[in-house]
Design a protein around this motif. Structure first.
Motif, PDB file in Angstrom:
ATOM      1  N   VAL A  84       0.872  -1.186   0.000  1.00 41.88           N
ATOM      2  CA  VAL A  84       0.000   0.000   0.000  1.00 41.88           C
ATOM      3  C   VAL A  84       0.908   1.235   0.000  1.00 41.88           C
ATOM      4  O   VAL A  84       1.883   1.264   0.727  1.00 41.88           O
ATOM      5  CB  VAL A  84      -0.892  -0.009   1.258  1.00 41.88           C
ATOM      6  CG1 VAL A  84      -1.721   1.260   1.343  1.00 41.88           C
ATOM      7  CG2 VAL A  84      -1.794  -1.232   1.263  1.00 41.88           C
ATOM      8  N   PRO A  85       0.626   2.304  -0.779  1.00 37.26           N
ATOM      9  CA  PRO A  85      -0.515   2.442  -1.690  1.00 37.26           C
ATOM     10  C   PRO A  85      -0.389   1.537  -2.920  1.00 37.26           C
ATOM     11  O   PRO A  85       0.718   1.167  -3.308  1.00 37.26           O
ATOM     12  CB  PRO A  85      -0.456   3.927  -2.081  1.00 37.26           C
ATOM     13  CG  PRO A  85       0.979   4.320  -1.899  1.00 37.26           C
ATOM     14  CD  PRO A  85       1.497   3.485  -0.773  1.00 37.26           C
ATOM     15  N   ALA A  86      -1.545   1.191  -3.495  1.00 38.78           N
ATOM     16  CA  ALA A  86      -1.552   0.283  -4.645  1.00 38.78           C
ATOM     17  C   ALA A  86      -2.521   0.793  -5.706  1.00 38.78           C
ATOM     18  O   ALA A  86      -3.513   1.457  -5.402  1.00 38.78           O
ATOM     19  CB  ALA A  86      -1.973  -1.117  -4.198  1.00 38.78           C
ATOM     20  N   LYS A  87      -2.214   0.449  -6.941  1.00 36.43           N
ATOM     21  CA  LYS A  87      -3.086   0.835  -8.059  1.00 36.43           C
ATOM     22  C   LYS A  87      -3.103  -0.322  -9.054  1.00 36.43           C
ATOM     23  O   LYS A  87      -2.040  -0.868  -9.388  1.00 36.43           O
ATOM     24  CB  LYS A  87      -2.537   2.099  -8.723  1.00 36.43           C
ATOM     25  CG  LYS A  87      -3.465   2.704  -9.769  1.00 36.43           C
ATOM     26  CD  LYS A  87      -2.999   4.079 -10.191  1.00 36.43           C
ATOM     27  CE  LYS A  87      -1.846   3.978 -11.176  1.00 36.43           C
ATOM     28  NZ  LYS A  87      -1.485   5.264 -11.791  1.00 36.43           N
ATOM     29  N   ALA A  88      -4.275  -0.730  -9.497  1.00 39.77           N
ATOM     30  CA  ALA A  88      -4.370  -1.821 -10.477  1.00 39.77           C
ATOM     31  C   ALA A  88      -5.688  -1.701 -11.223  1.00 39.77           C
ATOM     32  O   ALA A  88      -6.632  -1.060 -10.755  1.00 39.77           O
ATOM     33  CB  ALA A  88      -4.279  -3.183  -9.787  1.00 39.77           C
ATOM     34  N   GLY A  89      -5.747  -2.325 -12.381  1.00 37.19           N
ATOM     35  CA  GLY A  89      -6.982  -2.263 -13.169  1.00 37.19           C
ATOM     36  C   GLY A  89      -7.098  -3.429 -14.121  1.00 37.19           C
ATOM     37  O   GLY A  89      -6.133  -4.142 -14.385  1.00 37.19           O
ATOM     38  N   ARG A  90      -8.294  -3.642 -14.616  1.00 36.17           N
ATOM     39  CA  ARG A  90      -8.567  -4.678 -15.614  1.00 36.17           C
ATOM     40  C   ARG A  90      -9.549  -4.111 -16.626  1.00 36.17           C
ATOM     41  O   ARG A  90     -10.273  -3.167 -16.334  1.00 36.17           O
ATOM     42  CB  ARG A  90      -9.231  -5.897 -14.973  1.00 36.17           C
ATOM     43  CG  ARG A  90      -8.360  -6.698 -14.054  1.00 36.17           C
ATOM     44  CD  ARG A  90      -7.842  -7.960 -14.736  1.00 36.17           C
ATOM     45  NE  ARG A  90      -6.957  -8.643 -13.815  1.00 36.17           N
ATOM     46  CZ  ARG A  90      -7.323  -9.676 -13.069  1.00 36.17           C
ATOM     47  NH1 ARG A  90      -8.536 -10.157 -13.171  1.00 36.17           N
ATOM     48  NH2 ARG A  90      -6.470 -10.237 -12.262  1.00 36.17           N
ATOM     49  N   GLN A  91      -9.607  -4.770 -17.785  1.00 37.27           N
ATOM     50  CA  GLN A  91     -10.560  -4.331 -18.811  1.00 37.27           C
ATOM     51  C   GLN A  91     -11.652  -5.385 -18.969  1.00 37.27           C
ATOM     52  O   GLN A  91     -11.379  -6.582 -18.980  1.00 37.27           O
ATOM     53  CB  GLN A  91      -9.833  -4.132 -20.146  1.00 37.27           C
ATOM     54  CG  GLN A  91     -10.653  -3.320 -21.135  1.00 37.27           C
ATOM     55  CD  GLN A  91      -9.821  -2.901 -22.326  1.00 37.27           C
ATOM     56  OE1 GLN A  91      -9.792  -3.605 -23.330  1.00 37.27           O
ATOM     57  NE2 GLN A  91      -9.168  -1.744 -22.241  1.00 37.27           N
ATOM     58  N   TYR A  92     -12.881  -4.921 -19.067  1.00 33.45           N
ATOM     59  CA  TYR A  92     -14.037  -5.799 -19.212  1.00 33.45           C
ATOM     60  C   TYR A  92     -14.855  -5.362 -20.423  1.00 33.45           C
ATOM     61  O   TYR A  92     -14.619  -4.312 -21.016  1.00 33.45           O
ATOM     62  CB  TYR A  92     -14.905  -5.764 -17.945  1.00 33.45           C
ATOM     63  CG  TYR A  92     -14.166  -6.236 -16.721  1.00 33.45           C
ATOM     64  CD1 TYR A  92     -14.154  -7.573 -16.360  1.00 33.45           C
ATOM     65  CD2 TYR A  92     -13.425  -5.353 -15.938  1.00 33.45           C
ATOM     66  CE1 TYR A  92     -13.451  -8.030 -15.257  1.00 33.45           C
ATOM     67  CE2 TYR A  92     -12.713  -5.786 -14.825  1.00 33.45           C
ATOM     68  CZ  TYR A  92     -12.730  -7.131 -14.496  1.00 33.45           C
ATOM     69  OH  TYR A  92     -12.028  -7.576 -13.399  1.00 33.45           O
ATOM     70  N   THR A  93     -15.856  -6.185 -20.764  1.00 32.88           N
ATOM     71  CA  THR A  93     -16.747  -5.819 -21.864  1.00 32.88           C
ATOM     72  C   THR A  93     -18.151  -6.313 -21.543  1.00 32.88           C
ATOM     73  O   THR A  93     -18.386  -6.920 -20.500  1.00 32.88           O
ATOM     74  CB  THR A  93     -16.233  -6.379 -23.199  1.00 32.88           C
ATOM     75  OG1 THR A  93     -17.022  -5.824 -24.263  1.00 32.88           O
ATOM     76  CG2 THR A  93     -16.308  -7.902 -23.253  1.00 32.88           C
ATOM     77  N   THR A  94     -19.087  -6.044 -22.462  1.00 35.19           N
ATOM     78  CA  THR A  94     -20.485  -6.453 -22.253  1.00 35.19           C
ATOM     79  C   THR A  94     -20.687  -7.881 -22.758  1.00 35.19           C
ATOM     80  O   THR A  94     -19.927  -8.373 -23.594  1.00 35.19           O
ATOM     81  CB  THR A  94     -21.426  -5.505 -23.004  1.00 35.19           C
ATOM     82  OG1 THR A  94     -20.979  -5.416 -24.368  1.00 35.19           O
ATOM     83  CG2 THR A  94     -21.409  -4.126 -22.392  1.00 35.19           C
TER      84      THR A  94
END
Length: 616
Positions: free
Chosen positions: A417-427
């Motif tokens: 921490v601190p941390a940052k992350a992400g993912r990509q999604y769709t419909t």
């Protein structure tokens, strides 16, 4: 399972429990621990050797063999003997299709972005399950050698692994019955093994050159205040010692004019194993002689170096690119660490030392250096090295709910921490304009077993076919434990965000119970996850194929339509069965049957477009 003590402040386990370091490799894996003298040591259980081949063999009677004995079946039963599974972790078929010919077993091509599956006999496995089998073997060997239960581990991954691949590695550990305290970059572990970065006052920029059996990567690390920062990484996930072996095999095929005989998979594997033997011998001698099925297999060191020169030059180009990406010169690099069995090749050492203009660190066994470093990292997490700064970490994983009520982890437990992350999604549905984002905290595969933190709607997504919208979901966790979740649809710029306090109201005992529950239920959780994923994929397949038939009814023959409807019926029936393998088998059959006429229609459409006609 015995109750374990977890230090919530550090996310680590109390001193009395052994925490192992695991190098889960493409070709070989191994496990290390800190011995009573406080030194890292690799485990050699019952004289089987330190290295455990990352190979899984499925027997015809349903039995399973992992490691040394499984390697023997690469020749006699290649279709049911799985190797190099690390290359498939967190990847879709599209990611690896150019290299699918390198695998002797069947990798399912479902013509989608979903993660790959491997077929062995009548069963379907994910790379997570297969990696879990290898990790379970390592766990059992460690327990046998150390005469104690091993429940905690630090596992290493390449620096270039993305979030999906790191999460897949964590899931594999959980499936093996391990609480994965930290996922550590392999170059960081190798540096620790050489004592680089242990002194908090030390400031250095180093290069870690890692040439394994199946992969190559070079990482440039900056070490400051005991923190390792990856400045750049470069490499080739399909370049390694296996290519050296293949160069020798091709040379022998040419020398002996084997022609069509070389297509025999058993002979090919036998030649590959003999080539591996030759490569190892040529590190200390100038000529190698041997036979495979009366085929003479001879090669000199000079010829071998000639054959692999272009491959080694490729790795040097990667080193140049890594320096360029980090905006550094060769003179900025203070240490060069060698990792991976293939760095034993004298030509490799010579060319790397010449490029960086300095002697390389190769005193520690290059096969063992990463596992030894992982053991040192485990010792740090256990709180046994008081001089090392332990940063605050997240006590539980944070993620969102995906189709079928599954938890998709975005910031894993024990992330700094601190941390940052992400993912990509769709419909998943045509014309979908809203997406519900539900945020959860916990270690279980089903969100129903985890703690809900927040829920919000991303509204106003432009109406598009399923799979077209691209929605980035980003998590930002600050030093005060405040989590900000942001969702943005990239094509339209539609955005929404929410703030939550993930650890509010949880006692240390509740966190500990959630962790223990996750490991005790890991096998059941993974089985349920696999079934839900199979059903979701099957339902998507039915929707896609029915939509396709409806849209192209005039261009598909009656017989094709009838046979397709029958296969759709089989898949619908399988979806209600609760049998993951039957669902995958039905998906596979429907996919294989429909692909030829789907391709035919695509070719017709392309040729129409080439003539200046519009594509519907």
């Amino acid at each position: 399972m015995a109750k374990v003590s977890i230090n919530i402040a550090t996310g680590s386990v109390q001193k009395e429990e052994i925490i192992v370091g695991i190098d889960l490799g493409t070709t070989n894996s191994l496990v290390a621990f800190i011995n009573p003298e406080g030194q890292p040591q690799v485990i050699n259980d019952t004289g089987k050797g330190v290295l455990v081949p990352s190979v899984v063999h499925f027997q015809s009677d349903g039995g399973l063999i992992v490691g040394n004995e499984a390697k023997e079946f690469l020749i006699s039963d290649p279709q049911n003997t799985i190797f190099s599974v690390k290359r498939l972790l967190g990847r879709s078929f599209k990611d690896i299709q150019e290299h699918s010919n390198l695998f002797s077993y069947k990798i399912i091509d479902d013509d989608s972005e979903s993660l790959v599956k491997i077929k062995a006999g009548d069963k379907y496995f994910t790379p997570i399950e297969l990696s879990g089998m290898i990790l379970k073997e390592l766990k059992e060997r460690a327990e046998h050698a150390l005469k104690t239960l091993v429940n905690r581990a630090v596992i290493t991954v390449p620096a270039y692994f993305n979030d999906s691949q790191r999460q897949a590695t964590r899931d594999a550990g959980k499936l093996a019955g391990l609480d994965v305290l930290r996922i550590v970059n392999e170059p960081t572990a190798a540096s620790l093994a050489y004592g680089i970065g242990l002194d908090p006052e030390e400031e250095k920029i180093i290069a870690v050159y890692d040439l394994g059996g199946g992969t190559f990567d070079v990482s440039i690390l900056k070490i400051q205040n005991g923190i390792f920062e990856v400045l750049s990484t470069n490499g080739d996930t399909f370049l390694g010692g296996d290519d050296f072996d293949r160069a020798i095999v091709n040379y022998w095929i040419e020398q002996n004019q084997l022609g069509d005989r070389a297509k025999d998979s058993s002979l090919n594997q036998a030649l590959r194993l003999k080539a591996e033997e030759a490569k190892k011998a040529l590190t200390t001698q100038n000529i190698f002689n041997g036979f495979v099925d009366n085929i003479p297999c001879a090669i000199t060191k000079q010829k071998f170096e000639e054959l692999i020169l272009s491959r080694v030059e490729q790795t040097i180009t990667c080193c140049k690119n890594a320096l360029k990406d980090a905006s550094l010169n060769i003179t900025d690099i203070q240490e060069v660490v060698m990792v991976g069995g293939s760095t034993r090749t004298p030509l490799v050492k010579q060319m790397v030392a010449a490029f960086f203009e300095k002697e390389v660190h190769d005193q520690i066994n290059p096969d063992e250096v990463v596992a030894l470093g992982a053991a040192i990292q485990s010792d740090i997490l256990a709180g046994n090295r008081k001089d090392i700064l332990l940063l605050d970490v997240t006590p539980l994983s944070l993620g969102i709910e995906t189709m079928g009520g599954l938890m998709d982890v975005i910031i894993p437990r024990n992330a700094k921490v601190p941390a940052k992350a992400g993912r990509q999604y769709t419909t998943s549905i045509d014309g979908q304009i809203n997406m519900k984002i539900s945020v959860f905290q916990g270690e279980r595969d089903l969100v129903s077993e985890n703690r809900k933190l927040a829920e919000f709607d991303l509204k106003g997504i432009p109406a598009m076919p399923a799979g077209f919208p691209k929605v980035d979901i980003n998590f930002r966790l600050n030093a005060d434990g405040i989590l900000t979740v942001e969702a943005v649809e990239l094509r339209s710029g539609v955005k929404q965000e929410v703030e939550v306090k993930p650890t509010y109201g949880l006692t240390d005992e509740q966190v500990e119970k959630m962790l223990i529950d996750s490991i005790e239920n890991a096998k059941d959780d993974v089985s349920r996850r696999m079934l839900i994923e199979a059903r979701t994929e099957g339902e998507q397949m039915v929707y896609t194929v029915e939509h396709f038939l409806e849209k192209n009814s005039e261009q598909v023959s009656e017989q094709e339509t009838e046979d397709t409807q029958k296969l759709i019926g089989n898949l619908k029936s399988a979806l209600g069965s609760g049998d993951k393998d039957l669902i995958h088998k039905s998906i596979d059959e429907l996919n294989e049957f429909t692909r030829p006429f789907a391709e035919r229609l695509m070719n017709t459409a392309i040729s129409s477009a080439m003539k200046g006609k519009a594509i519907e």
